[in-house]
Design a protein around this motif. Structure first.
Motif, mmCIF file in Angstrom:
data_model
loop_
_atom_site.group_PDB
_atom_site.id
_atom_site.type_symbol
_atom_site.label_atom_id
_atom_site.label_comp_id
_atom_site.label_asym_id
_atom_site.label_seq_id
_atom_site.Cartn_x
_atom_site.Cartn_y
_atom_site.Cartn_z
ATOM 1 N N ALA A 12 63.269 107.813 17.232
ATOM 2 C CA ALA A 12 63.176 106.657 18.111
ATOM 3 C C ALA A 12 61.941 106.730 19.003
ATOM 4 C CB ALA A 12 64.430 106.565 18.986
ATOM 5 N N ALA B 28 63.835 99.843 7.180
ATOM 6 C CA ALA B 28 64.943 99.203 7.891
ATOM 7 C C ALA B 28 65.244 99.869 9.239
ATOM 8 C CB ALA B 28 66.173 99.197 7.003
ATOM 9 N N VAL B 29 65.382 101.195 9.242
ATOM 10 C CA VAL B 29 65.804 101.867 10.470
ATOM 11 C C VAL B 29 64.742 101.723 11.562
ATOM 12 C CG1 VAL B 29 66.400 104.080 11.489
ATOM 13 C CG2 VAL B 29 67.308 103.469 9.265
ATOM 14 N N ALA C 9 63.797 98.603 21.006
ATOM 15 C CA ALA C 9 62.848 98.993 22.052
ATOM 16 C C ALA C 9 62.278 97.751 22.741
ATOM 17 C CB ALA C 9 61.731 99.842 21.454
ATOM 18 N N VAL D 253 66.740 92.610 9.024
ATOM 19 C CA VAL D 253 67.157 93.623 10.005
ATOM 20 C C VAL D 253 66.702 93.236 11.411
ATOM 21 C CG1 VAL D 253 66.730 95.985 10.749
ATOM 22 C CG2 VAL D 253 67.334 95.528 8.382
ATOM 23 N N ASP E 272 64.902 96.406 25.015
ATOM 24 C CA ASP E 272 64.992 97.273 26.194
ATOM 25 C C ASP E 272 63.924 96.927 27.220
ATOM 26 O OD1 ASP E 272 67.177 98.678 25.380
ATOM 27 O OD2 ASP E 272 66.052 100.372 24.554
ATOM 28 N N LEU F 267 75.053 103.272 7.336
ATOM 29 C CA LEU F 267 73.738 102.622 7.249
ATOM 30 C C LEU F 267 73.870 101.132 6.995
ATOM 31 C CD1 LEU F 267 71.498 104.945 5.049
ATOM 32 C CD2 LEU F 267 71.146 104.371 7.435
ATOM 33 N N GLY G 181 68.618 106.162 20.370
ATOM 34 C CA GLY G 181 68.237 106.439 18.985
ATOM 35 C C GLY G 181 69.025 107.599 18.424
ATOM 36 N N TYR H 2 74.281 100.359 11.322
ATOM 37 C CA TYR H 2 72.904 100.440 11.785
ATOM 38 C C TYR H 2 72.009 100.991 10.692
ATOM 39 C CZ TYR H 2 69.156 100.923 15.148
ATOM 40 O OH TYR H 2 67.982 100.777 15.811
ATOM 41 N N PRO H 3 71.009 100.245 10.226
ATOM 42 C CA PRO H 3 70.593 98.916 10.652
ATOM 43 C C PRO H 3 71.529 97.785 10.239
ATOM 44 C CG PRO H 3 69.119 99.801 8.990
ATOM 45 C CD PRO H 3 70.095 100.844 9.266
ATOM 46 N N GLY H 4 72.518 98.049 9.407
ATOM 47 C CA GLY H 4 73.540 97.034 9.237
ATOM 48 C C GLY H 4 73.296 95.998 8.164
ATOM 49 N N GLU I 235 68.899 90.305 12.717
ATOM 50 C CA GLU I 235 70.273 90.661 13.076
ATOM 51 C C GLU I 235 70.306 91.550 14.316
ATOM 52 O OE1 GLU I 235 72.607 90.233 8.850
ATOM 53 O OE2 GLU I 235 71.896 92.229 9.382
ATOM 54 N N THR I 236 69.334 92.480 14.414
ATOM 55 C CA THR I 236 69.316 93.362 15.575
ATOM 56 C C THR I 236 68.976 92.571 16.838
ATOM 57 O OG1 THR I 236 68.467 95.046 14.077
ATOM 58 C CG2 THR I 236 68.462 95.584 16.408
ATOM 59 N N GLN J 178 66.517 109.555 3.979
ATOM 60 C CA GLN J 178 67.326 110.229 4.995
ATOM 61 C C GLN J 178 68.280 111.251 4.393
ATOM 62 O OE1 GLN J 178 68.905 107.659 8.253
ATOM 63 N NE2 GLN J 178 67.825 106.077 7.158
ATOM 64 N N ARG K 189 72.355 106.168 17.605
ATOM 65 C CA ARG K 189 72.359 105.148 16.556
ATOM 66 C C ARG K 189 71.925 105.692 15.205
ATOM 67 N NH1 ARG K 189 69.881 101.496 20.692
ATOM 68 N NH2 ARG K 189 67.929 102.489 20.087
ATOM 69 N N VAL K 190 70.825 106.484 15.210
ATOM 70 C CA VAL K 190 70.188 106.849 13.949
ATOM 71 C C VAL K 190 70.808 108.108 13.343
ATOM 72 C CG1 VAL K 190 67.963 107.377 12.868
ATOM 73 C CG2 VAL K 190 68.056 105.791 14.774
ATOM 74 N N ALA L 142 65.623 105.239 25.030
ATOM 75 C CA ALA L 142 65.507 104.968 23.600
ATOM 76 C C ALA L 142 65.812 106.228 22.801
ATOM 77 C CB ALA L 142 64.116 104.460 23.263
ATOM 78 N N ALA M 132 64.742 98.303 13.092
ATOM 79 C CA ALA M 132 65.855 98.138 14.029
ATOM 80 C C ALA M 132 65.532 98.842 15.345
ATOM 81 C CB ALA M 132 67.136 98.698 13.423
ATOM 82 N N GLU M 133 64.969 100.050 15.259
ATOM 83 C CA GLU M 133 64.596 100.774 16.475
ATOM 84 C C GLU M 133 63.543 99.998 17.264
ATOM 85 O OE1 GLU M 133 65.598 103.747 18.086
ATOM 86 O OE2 GLU M 133 67.263 103.158 16.825
#
Lengths: 308, 375
Positions: A258, B210-211, B219, B237, B222, A212, A18, A216-218, B240-241, A228, A21-22, A14, B214-215
């Motif tokens: 993450a 949002a982020v 997880a 979010v 996973d 963004l 992460g 992601y997150p899309g 969709e994820t 951020q 992705r992030v 992760a 999604a994480e």
């Protein structure tokens, strides 16, 4: 979906996933800010540019049904924001930090205003390249879905390092950033150089915003950035104004972010608020570890209002 | 902002000029006529954007229904944090816009913010969504909510049939009773299908991040969760994820089937339009609204999204059967013998907490089979 039980391996995976992705918005905003600051100006407005880039990228991608046009539009919007900042700052007695804060609020306000109709629609996503073909584990494949923009960000960091070290353009930006007088003596126009550096920096931040909302997150909503852009500006100082370090610092931030969800998913559930603070704790710890009383602002452009 | 908290001068001027006006026009005007014709001003306050495919949107749809009523002015403010900000928003709606009925819709608005303002503004009615109004709280405040845990129980039944890995996932915002009730109900619904199913929960700590959402969804995927639902303000979010990772989705707050397509099993949705128009109608008619309003599937407070194409026939059959049981009333998801995930007994054999039980609204535990912790 046949999943494999990966247990505790989920955490390093992760963090890796992460980080990939992030980190991309951090990479673009911090590289943009790095360029602007090397020319001797601070643009705090990049948070607003990021949010506006996310909105305009999403809106244009939805209207044209092409994520590529979305990224272009976001870059163009970011360029405009950067140019406005650069243009205002050339006047005497104007403080770049104050203008930056104003531009940040303006960017967010405009994005919220124009973005209202685009919260609901679904825009096309940016494509990703799969680097996990060698593995039969779906989790690894998912973590190694790498977006094109992430690769571009990495290349850009290498390019900017080379540019500052070995090219005439890099030299010009550095001279302007280190001494306005020397730049004038060389026949350069410091205001023009700073205007362009701020404009390009804004365009990069806009691309970060498009990532963004388009990957992601899309999706576009008003809380998409949650600061951020500001963190990425702080990363530049943390990275000592070096593009390569900006890249690594962004990866570190993405990976640390993450950590919280990943630990919860493997059963470390106590104190998750503490783990969510990991990126900030990590930054503080690294800053303290690398601090020095003698060379506190090493690497800082001398014309920066921080150092003056 | 201090002028907002000292409204008396403004109110005094307003009353004084009205009195002067009445005195000046004297017999031409019947006292009280103006008051009766005064349209009702209703304020809605949301914690996030009102078109988030989720919680705030469900309330905004209710507000839109109120807007179409005769003689009602609707005020809305979105993105109001659960802090002093909401007090300022409420005060400005009351003092500057003349609102006399407020719907502050986020959980954290109640205590301390509504509890602080209600005694100071006795002429205003505060209707709060999700809080637990109890004896001793201001009488001009009230709380309403729906038994959406039952919807999550039905989600769980669909999830229990759809999961192959016997692991389902839940992305949660904060460990408050309503969220915990949803998590527990989701798992217990799935366990009604197969008692070996476990539910992994991840808390993000905020209503809308949002982020991090999604994480969290990544997880969960996973770790092998193949059906995912959530309780965050905007489920877009997470939906969709989850779909991008090949997991099934159970919706929440509103219908997310346009986002998840074939992967959408079903969803627990709010139906506030009926609730809000009824409360406003009562206020206009001068009828009292009870301080404590609750309702479930049968009362039209909540509804389920239509079942998606991925549900098996067995799933449809059990779903409809349990739904009919819930509609009949007196259904209990939390019933003995049941332990929490730390081993404490929650319900002894034969003990049951039916959906309307107030004890469920101060729930502080996760039941056995939920992997996660409340702090």
């Amino acid at each position: 979906m046949e999943t494999v039980d990966i247990g505790l391996w989920g955490v390093p995976l992760a963090i890796l996933g992460g980080a990939i992705r992030v980190s991309t918005p951090f990479i673009f905003v911090s590289l943009g800010e790095c360029l602007t600051e090397r020319s001797g100006r601070i643009n705090l407005g990049l948070e607003g540019t990021l949010v506006f880039g996310a909105m305009s990228g999403y809106a244009v991608a939805y209207e044209t049904n092409s994520a590529f046009f979305g990224v272009l539009a976001a870059a163009f919007a970011g360029l405009l924001f950067g140019l406005v900042h650069g243009w205002i700052c050339k006047f005497k007695g104007v403080n770049d930090i104050a203008i930056g804060i104003a531009m940040m609020l303006l960017g967010m306000g405009l994005a919220f205003f124009f973005g209202k109709p685009y919260v609901q629609p679904v825009a096309p996503d940016l494509p990703a390249i799969s680097f996990g073909w060698w593995s039969s584990i779906p989790q690894v494949q998912a973590a190694l879905q790498v977006n094109v923009l992430f690769l571009l960000g990495g290349l850009l960091a290498v390019f900017m390092t080379w540019m500052f070290r070995a090219t005439r353009v890099g030299l010009i930006v550095r001279v302007v950033g280190d001494s306005t007088d020397a730049a004038r003596a060389m026949g350069l126009d410091p205001d023009l150089v700073r205007l362009l550096a701020t404009g390009v920096g804004g365009a990069l931040a806009g691309i970060g915003g498009a990532y963004l909302s388009l990957y992601y997150p899309g999706s576009w909503n008003e809380g998409i950035s949650s600061g951020q852009g500001l963190m990425a500006i702080a990363l530049v100082i943390f990275a000592r104004w070096s593009p390569a370090n900006c890249f690594w610092a962004a990866l570190l931030f993405g990976g640390a972010g993450a950590l919280g969800p990943a630990l919860q998913s493997v059963g470390v559930t106590q104190g998750y608020y503490l783990f969510f603070a990991a990126p900030y704790v990590l930054t503080l710890a690294l800053l303290i570890l690398t601090s020095s009383t003698e060379r506190s602002m090493q690497g800082a452009p001398l014309e920066l209002s921080l150092t003056k | 902002m201090s002028n907002l908290t000292r409204p008396n001068r403004r109110r005094f001027l307003g009353t004084a000029s009205a009195a002067l006006g009445a005195a000046a026009t004297g017999s031409l005007w019947q006292p009280g006529a103006a008051r009766a014709a005064t349209p009702l001003t209703v304020g809605f306050i949301y914690v996030g954007p009102k078109d988030d495919f989720g919680y705030n949107q469900s309330h905004a749809e209710g507000a839109a229904a109120v807007k179409s009523m005769e003689g009602v002015t609707v005020l809305e403010e979105e993105n109001v944090p659960e802090s002093q900000d909401v007090q300022n928003t409420m005060l400005s709606m009351i003092n500057f816009d003349g609102a006399s009925l407020l719907f502050p819709t986020s959980f954290g608005y109640f205590n301390p913010h509504i509890l602080e303002l209600a005694p100071k503004n006795p002429e205003v009615r505060f209707e709060h969504c999700g809080g637990l109004w109890s004896e001793g709280n201001p009488t001009n405040a009230g709380s309403y909510f729906g038994y959406i845990g039952m919807g999550q129980y039905l989600n769980g039944i669909a999830a229990g049939h759809a999961t192959k890995s016997k692991k389902i996932g839940f992305v949660a915002a904060k460990p408050i009773p309503q969220v915990l009730n949803n998590i527990n109900s989701f798992l217990l619904g799935a366990r009604a299908v197969d008692p070996g199913i476990t539910c992994q929960v991840i808390f993000t700590g905020e209503w809308s991040l949002a982020v991090k959402e999604a994480e969290a969804t990544n997880a969960l995927a996973d770790q092998g969760c193949d059906v995912i639902t959530c309780h965050v303000d905007g489920p877009k979010v997470v939906c969709e994820t989850a779909v991008s990772r090949g997991a099934f989705v159970c919706g929440y707050h509103a219908d997310q089937s346009p986002l998840a397509g074939d992967k959408y099993l079903t969803g627990a949705e709010w139906n506030w339009a009926a609730v809000y128009t009824d409360m406003v109608r009562k206020t206009i008619a001068g009828e009292a609204i009870p301080n404590f309003v609750r309702g479930g599937l049968a009362d039209g407070f909540i509804k389920m999204s239509p079942l998606g194409p991925a549900n098996s026939d067995a799933a449809r059959k059990q779903f409809e059967a349990v739904k009919a049981e819930i509609m009949a009333g007196g259904f209990a998801a939390i019933k003995g013998p049941l332990k929490d995930n730390k081993g404490n007994v929650i319900a002894a054999d034969g003990q049951a907490f039916v959906e309307t039980d107030v004890a469920l609204e101060s729930m502080g535990y996760l039941v056995e089979g939920v992997l996660g912790s409340t702090s």
